[in-house]
Design a protein around this motif. Structure first.
Motif, short mmCIF file in Angstrom:
data_model
loop_
_atom_site.label_atom_id
_atom_site.label_comp_id
_atom_site.label_asym_id
_atom_site.label_seq_id
_atom_site.Cartn_x
_atom_site.Cartn_y
_atom_site.Cartn_z
N TRP A 5 1.83 6.42 -7.16
CA TRP A 5 0.78 7.13 -7.88
C TRP A 5 0.76 8.62 -7.55
O TRP A 5 0.29 9.43 -8.36
CB TRP A 5 -0.59 6.52 -7.57
N MET A 6 1.25 9.02 -6.38
CA MET A 6 1.27 10.44 -6.03
C MET A 6 2.48 11.16 -6.61
O MET A 6 2.39 12.35 -6.96
CB MET A 6 1.25 10.61 -4.51
N ASN A 7 3.61 10.48 -6.73
CA ASN A 7 4.84 11.14 -7.15
C ASN A 7 5.29 10.78 -8.57
O ASN A 7 6.00 11.57 -9.20
CB ASN A 7 5.97 10.81 -6.17
N LEU A 38 0.83 -1.20 0.00
CA LEU A 38 0.00 0.00 0.00
C LEU A 38 0.87 1.26 0.00
O LEU A 38 0.57 2.25 -0.69
CB LEU A 38 -0.93 -0.01 1.22
N GLY A 39 1.96 1.22 0.76
CA GLY A 39 2.88 2.36 0.76
C GLY A 39 3.52 2.58 -0.60
O GLY A 39 3.65 3.73 -1.06
N TYR A 40 3.91 1.48 -1.28
CA TYR A 40 4.48 1.61 -2.62
C TYR A 40 3.48 2.24 -3.57
O TYR A 40 3.81 3.14 -4.36
CB TYR A 40 4.88 0.24 -3.19
N MET A 41 2.23 1.76 -3.53
CA MET A 41 1.22 2.24 -4.47
C MET A 41 0.91 3.72 -4.24
O MET A 41 0.83 4.51 -5.19
CB MET A 41 -0.06 1.40 -4.33
N ILE A 42 0.75 4.10 -2.98
CA ILE A 42 0.42 5.50 -2.68
C ILE A 42 1.57 6.42 -3.10
O ILE A 42 1.37 7.46 -3.74
CB ILE A 42 0.11 5.67 -1.18
N TYR A 43 2.80 6.01 -2.77
CA TYR A 43 3.97 6.83 -3.14
C TYR A 43 4.12 6.92 -4.65
O TYR A 43 4.37 8.00 -5.21
CB TYR A 43 5.23 6.22 -2.52
N THR A 103 3.15 9.43 -11.34
CA THR A 103 1.90 8.97 -11.93
C THR A 103 2.10 8.45 -13.35
O THR A 103 1.60 7.37 -13.70
CB THR A 103 0.86 10.11 -11.94
#
Length: 227
Positions: free
Chosen positions: A121-123, A114-119, A125
């Protein structure tokens, strides 16, 4: 059905001390070995462990690549150390193996993914969108490849958790099944069974190291894709 329930009940965290669950305490027993690293004069154990961690740092640094954040290898070395200590503690009699439960393995894999995905897609994309379509894919197959890549990304924490738990359960179940046949065997067959049990225990020790290494390496590869 009753036999299978009794068989898998060896993995249930049911033992307690003064009505306090004691099985999960084995998860923290590996921490007792860490303070020896901080002795003024290093022991053979600390020098060996420093050699292992430095080798893992170099390998994880290579897998992450030049774009990875500094110090990120320490997290993966810590994951490797934690899982390996818990796996080895589970080889001792009457010690609960935490990594044989999906509750524990998912608690490790899901926050990482989840941390990989959030980081990512936010930074990064555009980079994450580019990963959904492999290079050289025909335009006709692009919608199907996006669906396949999305599903493969979504099941990654599940595959990490199930792989670790299933491998730890399989060896312990085999040892339990063979051990339960001991009282009904003759002296000669009991000696053969003992030799087989020792060989399986050595195999389980190897699996304990391999599975912790596989978990850490796959986590490192997943993190390298979001940079």
């Amino acid at each position: 059905m009753k036999m299978m329930t009794n068989l898998f009940s060896v993995f249930d965290p049911t033992s307690s001390i003064f009505k306090t669950p004691a099985n999960w305490s084995a998860t923290m027993m590996g921490m007792l070995l860490l303070p020896t690293m901080y002795w003024m004069i290093p022991s053979r154990y600390s020098m060996t462990w420093n050699k292992i961690t430095s080798t893992l740092h170099k390998e994880f640094k290579t897998l992450i690549g030049a774009n990875g954040m500094n110090g990120s290898t320490l997290m993966f070395i810590s994951i490797f150390s934690t899982i390996m200590f818990i796996n080895f503690m589970g080889l001792f009699p009457y010690v609960f193996t935490s990594t044989s439960h999906l509750v524990f393995t998912l608690a490790l894999a899901l926050p990482l993914w989840l941390g990989y995905m959030i980081y990512g897609w936010m930074n990064h994309t555009q980079h994450m969108f580019a990963h959904l379509v492999p290079t050289g894919t025909p335009p006709v197959l692009m919608p199907f490849m996006v669906c396949i890549e999305t599903i493969s990304n979504m099941i990654r924490p599940g595959t990490l958790a199930v792989r670790l738990a299933a491998n730890m359960i399989a060896g312990h179940l085999l040892l339990t099944l063979l051990g339960n046949t001991g009282p009904s065997l003759t002296y000669t067959l009991t000696m053969v069974l003992l030799m087989v049990q020792i060989a399986l225990l050595m195999l389980e020790a190897a699996v304990a190291i391999i599975q912790s290494y596989v978990f850490a390496v796959l986590s490192t590869l997943y993190s390298s894709e979001v940079n």
